[in-house]
Design an enzyme around this catalytic site. Structure first.
Site, mmCIF file in Angstrom:
data_model
loop_
_atom_site.group_PDB
_atom_site.id
_atom_site.type_symbol
_atom_site.label_atom_id
_atom_site.label_comp_id
_atom_site.label_asym_id
_atom_site.label_seq_id
_atom_site.Cartn_x
_atom_site.Cartn_y
_atom_site.Cartn_z
ATOM 1 N N ASP A 8 0.858 -1.185 0.000
ATOM 2 C CA ASP A 8 0.000 0.000 0.000
ATOM 3 C C ASP A 8 0.899 1.241 0.000
ATOM 4 O OD1 ASP A 8 -3.101 0.875 0.892
ATOM 5 O OD2 ASP A 8 -1.534 2.300 1.433
ATOM 6 N N ASP A 106 -3.928 2.521 -5.188
ATOM 7 C CA ASP A 106 -2.589 2.554 -4.572
ATOM 8 C C ASP A 106 -2.258 1.292 -3.790
ATOM 9 O OD1 ASP A 106 -4.061 2.892 -2.187
ATOM 10 O OD2 ASP A 106 -2.472 4.136 -1.333
ATOM 11 N N GLU A 107 -2.870 0.166 -4.151
ATOM 12 C CA GLU A 107 -2.769 -0.997 -3.286
ATOM 13 C C GLU A 107 -2.922 -2.281 -4.086
ATOM 14 O OE1 GLU A 107 -5.462 -0.060 -0.195
ATOM 15 O OE2 GLU A 107 -5.766 -2.139 0.342
#
Ligand code: DCP
Ligand code: CA
Ligand code: CA
Length: 359
Positions: A8, A106-107
């Site tokens: 993350d 974002d992960e």
């Protein structure tokens, strides 16, 4: 033994801005437009760590952020740019994954069970990934390492900011037990409140609860909750992010220019496309039709909706509108097709569970 990483990115949107504006590094900065000219509508999308020191947080009204810390740097959001950066981030993570699943901008999960055979291997891999992320893209990230997705995700939260945390299988239960139920992966804010109302304050309380009682209260979600609270999660890292469009094509038994026949076929194909969308938990924004005439000329025509949809009727309606608008009258058609694109996942793990819980 499975070995799974959850990567993350730290304070992602602001971190992206720092790449092109190194001057903001170390200063309190948020993405969210400057509250002054707009009269302060809108919320903070993300705050960097210097801004978080003052209590600025994602989701906070910008007007409040401004009252707390006047000299914060406010930047309007630029999703296209963040998506560009995100693609580079995901490409980098993919290189380290035997199986890869993007969860959000974002992960991502990386199943590394083939290339890593021990906790030490997995940790070393995570360290290399993190180093390359910093050196090649200039971005900080945090990585959780464990034997399932749930615990890897929870470990990544503990690793923040800019860290790596391993939770071994044997330690998972204890690692989770002291945390608040609302922090359990798959439990939303609303559900967290409900659970607290029943007296389950910590994840440990849930883990110790009688699963029969949980199932009575929350149906199938109750069983899943009990497993989660005990650090059990069998779900696989799924390579499901590659779908770019879903479509169907049909050739007519005999060339035709009959609108009714065309409309019927679009209806049937749209239904199939809708079913496929449902299976994959995807919503679309763009509908494209393909018309191939008897003389082999082919046209593609698209329309973008103003909203995301999952409705097969809408696919069919737009397809027929496009046909009415663009088809050459009286020309015989050999083949038609309909396709939806600009797909997003609307059914994440969380919403499914909330749904099952009736929340
Ligand atoms: N985001 C948003 N609105 C929210 C939460 C997040 O628009 N309520 C956006 C901005 C974030 C990005 O999604 O940069 C990723 O969300 P995260 O929850 O991972 O938060 P951050 O990356 O900002 O911070 P952290 O370092 O805690 O992961
Ligand atoms: Ca993040
Ligand atoms: Ca995230």
């Amino acid at each position: 033994m499975r070995l799974i990483l959850l990567v993350d990115m730290d304070y992602f949107f602001v971190a992206c801005e720092e790449l092109r504006r190194p001057d903001i590094k170390g200063k309190p900065a948020v993405v969210g437009s400057d509250p002054r000219p707009t009269g302060g509508r809108g919320v903070v999308m993300t705050a960097n760590y210097p801004a978080r020191k003052f209590g600025l947080r994602s989701g906070m009204p910008l007007s409040l952020a401004y009252r707390i810390k006047k000299d914060t740097i406010y930047m309007p959001e630029d999703f296209e740019y963040y998506e560009q950066v995100s693609r580079k981030v995901m490409d980098l993570i993919k290189k380290y994954a035997d199986r890869f699943e993007q969860v959000s901008i974002d992960e991502a999960f990386a199943d590394v069970s083939v290339r890593a055979k021990s906790y030490e291997d997995a940790l070393a891999l995570a360290a290399r990934l993190k180093k390359e992320m910093k050196e090649e893209l200039g971005l900080p990230c945090s990585i959780g390492v464990s034997t399932n997705k749930l615990v890897a995700k929870m470990a990544s939260e503990d690793a923040k900011p800019n860290g790596i945390k391993l939770v071994k299988e044997a330690d998972a239960k204890e690692f989770l037990s002291g945390k608040r139920v609302g922090d359990l992966y798959g439990v939303g804010k609303k559900m967290g409140k409900v659970l607290e109302g029943f007296g389950y304050k910590t994840i440990g309380d849930l883990a110790k609860a009688n699963p029969v009682v949980l199932v009575e209260r929350f149906k199938s979600y109750g069983a899943e909750l009990h497993n989660s609270a005990n650090g059990i999660d069998e779900s696989e890292v799924q390579e499901n992010w590659e779908v770019k469009s879903i479509g169907r094509e049909r050739t007519f038994a005999r060339d035709t220019s009959d609108r009714e026949e065309v409309a019927r076929l679009f209806g049937g194909m749209s239904k199939e496309v809708g079913e496929e969308l449902g299976k994959q938990g995807l919503a679309f924004k763009v509908v494209t039709i393909k018309l191939r005439y008897a003389d082999f000329e082919e046209v593609l025509k698209s329309r973008s909706l103003t909203h995301r949809s999952v409705d097969p009727e809408e696919i069919s309606r737009v397809a027929i509108q496009l046909f009415d608008r663009y088809a050459e009258r009286g020309e015989e058609l050999r083949k038609i097709g309909v396709r939806v694109s600009n797909l997003v996942k609307y059914r994440g793990q969380k919403s499914m569970k909330e749904y099952a819980a009736g929340g």
